[in-house]
Design an enzyme around this catalytic site. Structure first.
Site, PDB file in Angstrom:
ATOM      1  N   ASP A 140      41.560  37.389  41.316  1.00 22.05           N
ATOM      2  CA  ASP A 140      42.427  38.336  40.611  1.00 22.05           C
ATOM      3  C   ASP A 140      42.511  38.002  39.128  1.00 22.05           C
ATOM      4  O   ASP A 140      42.698  36.835  38.750  1.00 22.05           O
ATOM      5  CB  ASP A 140      43.859  38.256  41.165  1.00 22.05           C
ATOM      6  CG  ASP A 140      44.140  39.267  42.257  1.00 22.05           C
ATOM      7  OD1 ASP A 140      43.460  40.308  42.310  1.00 22.05           O
ATOM      8  OD2 ASP A 140      45.064  38.998  43.060  1.00 22.05           O
ATOM      9  N   LYS A 148      39.182  41.179  40.417  1.00 25.17           N
ATOM     10  CA  LYS A 148      40.016  42.301  40.841  1.00 25.17           C
ATOM     11  C   LYS A 148      41.092  42.547  39.791  1.00 25.17           C
ATOM     12  O   LYS A 148      41.641  41.596  39.234  1.00 25.17           O
ATOM     13  CB  LYS A 148      40.647  42.016  42.208  1.00 25.17           C
ATOM     14  CG  LYS A 148      41.507  43.169  42.747  1.00 25.17           C
ATOM     15  CD  LYS A 148      41.789  43.045  44.228  1.00 25.17           C
ATOM     16  CE  LYS A 148      42.887  42.082  44.585  1.00 25.17           C
ATOM     17  NZ  LYS A 148      44.207  42.413  43.963  1.00 25.17           N
ATOM     18  N   GLU A 152      44.463  45.521  38.826  1.00 27.47           N
ATOM     19  CA  GLU A 152      45.374  46.515  39.392  1.00 27.47           C
ATOM     20  C   GLU A 152      45.591  47.683  38.447  1.00 27.47           C
ATOM     21  O   GLU A 152      46.024  47.481  37.308  1.00 27.47           O
ATOM     22  CB  GLU A 152      46.747  45.874  39.689  1.00 27.47           C
ATOM     23  CG  GLU A 152      46.697  44.741  40.685  1.00 27.47           C
ATOM     24  CD  GLU A 152      48.081  44.135  40.931  1.00 27.47           C
ATOM     25  OE1 GLU A 152      49.084  44.602  40.346  1.00 27.47           O
ATOM     26  OE2 GLU A 152      48.154  43.171  41.715  1.00 27.47           O
ATOM     27  N   ASP A 206      46.515  36.667  43.101  1.00 22.39           N
ATOM     28  CA  ASP A 206      47.651  36.179  42.309  1.00 22.39           C
ATOM     29  C   ASP A 206      48.920  36.136  43.173  1.00 22.39           C
ATOM     30  O   ASP A 206      49.965  35.666  42.714  1.00 22.39           O
ATOM     31  CB  ASP A 206      47.845  36.998  41.033  1.00 22.39           C
ATOM     32  CG  ASP A 206      48.146  38.452  41.282  1.00 22.39           C
ATOM     33  OD1 ASP A 206      48.098  38.888  42.447  1.00 22.39           O
ATOM     34  OD2 ASP A 206      48.435  39.166  40.302  1.00 22.39           O
ATOM     35  N   SER A 207      48.806  36.565  44.429  1.00 21.17           N
ATOM     36  CA  SER A 207      49.864  36.315  45.416  1.00 21.17           C
ATOM     37  C   SER A 207      50.165  34.820  45.509  1.00 21.17           C
ATOM     38  O   SER A 207      51.214  34.435  46.034  1.00 21.17           O
ATOM     39  CB  SER A 207      49.461  36.852  46.789  1.00 21.17           C
ATOM     40  OG  SER A 207      48.187  36.371  47.171  1.00 21.17           O
ATOM     41  N   GLU A 255      46.681  49.395  48.776  1.00 20.92           N
ATOM     42  CA  GLU A 255      47.818  48.634  49.304  1.00 20.92           C
ATOM     43  C   GLU A 255      49.031  49.528  49.535  1.00 20.92           C
ATOM     44  O   GLU A 255      49.469  50.264  48.637  1.00 20.92           O
ATOM     45  CB  GLU A 255      48.192  47.495  48.330  1.00 20.92           C
ATOM     46  CG  GLU A 255      49.396  46.684  48.817  1.00 20.92           C
ATOM     47  CD  GLU A 255      49.589  45.348  48.114  1.00 20.92           C
ATOM     48  OE1 GLU A 255      48.711  44.927  47.333  1.00 20.92           O
ATOM     49  OE2 GLU A 255      50.626  44.716  48.361  1.00 20.92           O
TER      50      GLU A 255
HETATM   51  O1  KIV Z   1      47.041  38.802  45.429  1.00 12.09           O
HETATM   52  C1  KIV Z   1      46.813  39.263  46.564  1.00 12.09           C
HETATM   53  O2  KIV Z   1      47.017  38.610  47.594  1.00 12.09           O
HETATM   54  C2  KIV Z   1      46.276  40.630  46.659  1.00 12.09           C
HETATM   55  C3  KIV Z   1      46.048  41.213  48.021  1.00 12.09           C
HETATM   56  C4  KIV Z   1      47.332  41.461  48.727  1.00 12.09           C
HETATM   57  C5  KIV Z   1      45.174  42.413  48.006  1.00 12.09           C
HETATM   58  O3  KIV Z   1      46.042  41.229  45.659  1.00 12.09           O
HETATM   59 NA    NA Z   2      46.788  40.275  43.777  1.00 11.36          NA
END
Ligand code: KIV
Ligand code: NA
Length: 263
Positions: free
Chosen positions: A84, A112, A114, A45-46, A181
């Site tokens: 994510d 993934k 968080e 989600d970056s 992280e």
């Molecule tokens: O969204 C992302 O890029 C991430 C990584 C930095 C692990 O969650």
């Molecule tokens: Na992320």
């Protein structure tokens, strides 16, 4: 090469082979990273920051994630595709499953999310329903407004103990892998040693089972502040393929991350 699977990650850790992961948001880069030997592609989600230009990951929607996951899946062949679950998409186990199922239908092979021990019920709910899970602790960017910024986590004795407890709870709930992280390198080692599942570090020291970076960061495509844990792998290279291969080699031989990239 053989497809990378969720169980294969555990075997890689057991064999002492470092796991390589990069974020990826489209089909062309997926094909490039796959042919360069990246083990895991993360549709992170970056993308809300590096692709959409937001100041945080919070505006990213499940629809956004489904769109990019489908794009990456079309370009990928053998890497393990992780997507994510974005902010607000896993407030309850049922919501997590419904949104994760959309990502899996789009081509994700693992999702993934968080957070710490509070997610145990959700992780168990997903894994029992055939969705492999990558957990993520330490600096969790979806919590930026609770944390008060993008800050290193686990620096206090209590914070470090809490993180180890969280990691063990997530493993017990069925997580296949854990992203760490922005935490002290010593804590990255401690958490990794406490677990049987692989850990993937980003700013978590050299002793994690593998490493991940945001692709824009490791290719030197960032507009402003460069985090301490970032290395520009385009330095000294003349192609993006060569930079990605240099990253894969440096993670595998343990030369990345170096002390200068650690907390
Ligand atoms: O969204 C992302 O890029 C991430 C990584 C930095 C692990 O969650
Ligand atoms: Na992320």
């Amino acid at each position: 090469s053989k497809p990378v699977t969720a169980p294969a990650l555990g075997a890689m850790r057991a064999a002492g082979q470092k796991i390589t992961m990069l974020t990826c948001y489209d089909a062309s880069f997926a094909a490039l990273m796959d042919r360069c030997g990246v083990d895991m592609l993360l549709v992170g989600d970056s993308l809300g920051m590096v692709s959409q230009g937001h100041q945080s990951t919070l505006p990213v929607t499940v629809d956004d994630m489904v769109y990019h996951t489908a794009s990456v899946a079309r370009g990928n062949r053998t890497a393990l595709l992780v997507a994510d679950l974005p902010f607000g998409a896993y407030a309850t186990p049922q919501a997590a499953f419904d949104n994760a199922a959309r990502l899996m239908r789009a081509g994700a092979q693992m999702v993934k999310l968080e957070g710490g021990a509070w997610l145990s019920e959700t992780v168990r709910f997903l894994t029992q329903r055939a969705i492999p899970v990558c957990a993520h602790v330490g600096l969790t960017p979806q919590s930026v407004h609770v944390l008060g910024g993008f800050k290193v986590q686990g620096k206090s004795v209590e914070g470090a103990e809490q993180m180890k407890d969280d990691a063990l709870a997530l493993q017990a709930a069925g997580a296949s892998v854990l992203v760490l992280e922005a935490i002290p390198a010593a804590l990255g080692r401690e958490v990794t040693e406490a677990l049987a599942i692989p850990t993937i570090g980003i700013g978590a020291g050299p002793d994690c089972s593998g490493q991940v970076l945001v692709m824009h960061d490791m290719l030197g495509v960032f507009p402003g502040h460069k985090a301490r844990f970032v290395k520009n792998f385009m330095d000294g290279q003349t192609s993006i393929d060569a930079a990605v291969m240099a990253y894969v080699a440096a993670v595998r031989d343990g030369s990345f991350p170096a002390a200068e990239h650690c907390f």
